[in-house]
Design a protein around this motif. Structure first.
Motif, PDB file in Angstrom:
ATOM      1  N   THR A  30      -4.292   2.773   0.955  1.00  0.00           N
ATOM      2  CA  THR A  30      -3.655   2.011  -0.115  1.00  0.00           C
ATOM      3  C   THR A  30      -2.954   2.938  -1.116  1.00  0.00           C
ATOM      4  OG1 THR A  30      -5.693   1.998  -1.417  1.00  0.00           O
ATOM      5  CG2 THR A  30      -5.317   0.142   0.078  1.00  0.00           C
ATOM      6  N   ASN A  31      -2.061   2.321  -1.937  1.00  0.00           N
ATOM      7  CA  ASN A  31      -1.335   3.066  -2.971  1.00  0.00           C
ATOM      8  C   ASN A  31      -1.919   2.840  -4.362  1.00  0.00           C
ATOM      9  OD1 ASN A  31       1.218   2.187  -0.888  1.00  0.00           O
ATOM     10  ND2 ASN A  31       1.030   4.343  -1.436  1.00  0.00           N
ATOM     11  N   CYS A  70      -0.692  -1.958  -1.074  1.00  0.00           N
ATOM     12  CA  CYS A  70       0.276  -0.982  -0.562  1.00  0.00           C
ATOM     13  C   CYS A  70       1.669  -1.426  -0.982  1.00  0.00           C
ATOM     14  CB  CYS A  70       0.213  -0.893   0.963  1.00  0.00           C
ATOM     15  SG  CYS A  70      -1.325  -0.201   1.605  1.00  0.00           S
ATOM     16  N   ASP A  75       4.772   8.889  -2.415  1.00  0.00           N
ATOM     17  CA  ASP A  75       5.029   7.447  -2.358  1.00  0.00           C
ATOM     18  C   ASP A  75       5.349   6.800  -3.703  1.00  0.00           C
ATOM     19  OD1 ASP A  75       4.521   7.320   0.430  1.00  0.00           O
ATOM     20  OD2 ASP A  75       2.360   7.294   0.039  1.00  0.00           O
TER      21      ASP A  75
END
Length: 272
Positions: free
Chosen positions: A113-114, A119, A238
């Motif tokens: 996950t971010n 995500c 990211d």
């Protein structure tokens, strides 16, 4: 001779009357016998009728009792059947409720996950399925949740562009009448939490917004009066992360923004 004949006739008459009297007595006796016999027969008939009537009554009562027992048995059987039916219905309802309350798994629970459990590029439905906080508000462009961080009520906003998650914002304010020093402490705690997951900040900046900051008793007072502000930034492959604490209209806010480098934000239309 005539006198003798008369006497003889008197004797005959007397005998005849005696005979008639005996006959009458016999007839009367017979009639009485017949009457008694008739009465006895009637009495026997009545007794027999009463016995038969009692037998019929008992038979009727037995029949009614059997009918009542049969009715009670049927009623109990019906109640048992209804109870079993209700139990089956309750099980079906509970099964349906459990099925409805169990969230549908839309993502791989082991995915990388971010931000939080999301995500970049996740749809609104996916974010709603993985976010455990209570949803406060939603529309086609965002989701609003609330939680507590470092003892302060914090709003979490998920922003979407074409149903794709591109940024997440944390807003922490001083509605609990916290002082500038308390808000600085919360800023520092949140910075440590971000650093633990994303690494050390790319930059840590302190801004003096007014020369009057030099006359304040401490940094907390300078922050409260809007004379100073702090900002830390992180950058990964990211996302870009910005954490700041500053005062606006005499209210101190801690703001953290996470922005995707791969999902574009919506293009704002020019007012010209």
């Amino acid at each position: 001779m005539k006198k003798t004949l008369v006497s003889f006739l008197c004797v005959l008459l007397s005998l005849s009357m005696a005979s008639c009297s005996n006959n009458d007595m016999n007839i009367s006796s017979q009639e009485e016998s017949i009457t008694i016999s008739s009465v006895e027969e009637n009495s026997n008939a009545d007794n027999k009728s009463e016995v038969e009537s009692e037998t019929e009554t008992e038979s009727k009562e037995d029949s009614e009792t059997e009918s009542d027992i049969a009715s009670e048995t049927e009623a109990e059987s019906k109640e048992d059947s209804e109870t079993e039916s209700d139990a089956v219905s309750e099980i079906e309802i509970e099964s349906k409720v459990d099925s409805e309350t169990e969230p549908e798994t839309l993502v791989d629970p082991d995915r990388q996950t971010n931000v939080r459990n999301t995500c970049w590029g996740d749809s609104i439905e996916i974010v709603k399925s993985v976010e455990t906080l209570e949803l406060i508000e939603e529309n086609d462009e965002g989701l609003l949740y609330e939680t507590s961080i470092s003892g302060a009520m914090t709003s979490i906003v998920y922003n979407f562009n074409n149903d794709k998650l591109y940024s997440v914002y944390y807003y922490m304010d001083d509605k609990d009448h916290s002082t500038g020093n308390v808000m600085l402490s919360r800023f520092s705690n949140l910075s440590d939490m971000i650093t633990e997951k994303y690494g050390k900040p790319s930059s840590e900046d302190y801004y003096v917004l007014s020369n009057l900051a030099n006359y304040c008793s401490d940094d907390g007072q300078a922050l409260e009066l809007g004379y100073a502000a702090w900002k830390n930034t992180w950058s990964t492959a990211d996302e870009d992360i910005l954490l700041s604490v500053l005062a606006q209209n005499y209210h101190v806010n801690v703001i953290a923004s996470f922005t995707s480098k791969k999902i574009d934000a919506p293009v704002e239309e020019s007012p010209f």
